[in-house]
Design an enzyme around this catalytic site. Structure first.
Site, PDB file in Angstrom:
ATOM      1  N   SER A 150       0.858  -1.056  -0.247  1.00 19.89           N
ATOM      2  CA  SER A 150       0.015   0.043   0.019  1.00 19.89           C
ATOM      3  C   SER A 150       0.824   1.263  -0.129  1.00 19.89           C
ATOM      4  O   SER A 150       1.642   1.566  -0.817  1.00 19.89           O
ATOM      5  CB  SER A 150      -0.878   0.018   1.219  1.00 19.89           C
ATOM      6  OG  SER A 150      -2.131   0.870   1.063  1.00 19.89           O
ATOM      7  N   HIS A 259      -7.752  -5.635  -1.259  1.00 25.40           N
ATOM      8  CA  HIS A 259      -6.588  -4.853  -0.554  1.00 25.40           C
ATOM      9  C   HIS A 259      -6.395  -5.405   0.772  1.00 25.40           C
ATOM     10  O   HIS A 259      -4.767  -5.286   1.271  1.00 25.40           O
ATOM     11  CB  HIS A 259      -6.986  -3.267  -0.172  1.00 25.40           C
ATOM     12  CG  HIS A 259      -5.868  -2.441  -0.102  1.00 25.40           C
ATOM     13  ND1 HIS A 259      -4.836  -2.125  -0.975  1.00 25.40           N
ATOM     14  CD2 HIS A 259      -5.497  -1.774   1.137  1.00 25.40           C
ATOM     15  CE1 HIS A 259      -4.082  -1.226  -0.561  1.00 25.40           C
ATOM     16  NE2 HIS A 259      -4.355  -0.987   0.707  1.00 25.40           N
TER      17      HIS A 259
END
Length: 286
Positions: A150, A259
């Site tokens: 990320s 994610h």
């Protein structure tokens, strides 16, 4: 969570904390737990950078993996973290810190990164790495890798675009190009606006994607098909640009994952992810 267990039940009372269980006992019997050692480094501008170093059993020199957390307003702690343990269990030393932008050190520390992605954060992380190498002679500065997910994927990509000491890099679910996040990420427009600015010039100046052609480090790009936070196109474009630039590049896309793959993905994909990461490091850091 304690340094030796993923989680226990504790009683918090007037006299402090009393741990009531030992759920981590079976895990410790099968695989020894590596305890983190605290370290505080000094960034080039004099700012303190706090973090941890974990070294595997046995004599060095140990190959080193610099790990960078996401967020950026997240943090590493001294508690048990499965990824750190997987790396040290495979023979790698782990270096991990909380650069400016991280949580846990006050409002000013967290906000210090606004408009400065790739600036003070990169300086903090690299200063901490140098301090770890100096404080721990059993770390091998000739065999180092870098990885993050990320925002950590962003800073990894930024650093390997500017520094070429690495044997390998892993860029996972990266926030790689602020401009293309607007209108494509489920986090909303506010994230690039808040952290990077609202003008094209500001966004470009803090984009790791624009440095892809400067990378020389062998790089593994990992992404998830249903990632709406850092859309899969971020990883696909980054991998393509590295490939066109002649970089030794690999791409792994997980179908049906989002994610949160590394934290709450399906067990078999989480295992496959870790096995792929360990395989990559075995080929580049062994």
């Amino acid at each position: 969570v304690t340094p030796q267990s993923p989680g226990e039940v504790a009683l918090v009372g007037p006299e402090g904390v009393t741990i009531l269980t030992d759920f981590g006992r079976d895990l410790r019997e099968v695989s020894p737990v590596t305890l983190p050692r605290e370290l505080t480094a000094t960034s080039p501008d004099g700012y303190p950078v706090h973090g941890w170093v974990l070294t595997p059993e046995g004599p060095g020199p140990h190959p080193v993996i610099l790990m960078i957390h996401g967020g950026p307003h997240s943090q590493y702690t001294g508690s048990f973290f499965d990824e750190f343990q997987a790396m040290t269990g495979a023979g790698y030393a782990v270096v991990a810190c909380n650069p400016r932008g991280s949580a846990g050190y006050g409002r000013d520390h967290g906000r210090a990164l606004i408009g400065r992605f790739g600036d003070v954060d990169a300086a903090d992380v690299m200063a901490f790495l140098e301090a770890a190498l100096a404080a721990h002679p059993d770390l091998d500065r000739d065999r180092m890798g870098i990885m993050g997910g990320s925002y950590g994927g962003y800073l990894t990509a930024w650093i390997i675009g500017h520094d070429h000491r690495w044997r390998g890099a892993i860029v996972e679910r990266g926030y790689l190009d602020p401009a293309s996040f607007i209108g494509s990420s489920d986090i909303g427009w506010y994230y690039p606006d808040c952290y990077n600015g609202t003008t094209r010039e500001q966004l470009e100046a803090q984009s790791a994607m624009r440095w892809a052609e400067q990378v020389t480090t062998p790089t593994l790009v990992i992404h998830a098909e249903q990632d709406l936070r850092a859309p899969m196109t971020q990883g696909l474009e980054y991998h393509a640009r590295l490939t066109r630039a002649g970089v030794d590049t690999e791409l792994l896309i997980f179908p049906g994952e989002n994610h949160e793959l590394s934290r709450s993905g399906t067990p078999w994909h989480r295992r496959q992810r870790l096995e792929t990461i360990l395989d990559f490091w075995s080929r580049h850091l062994a």
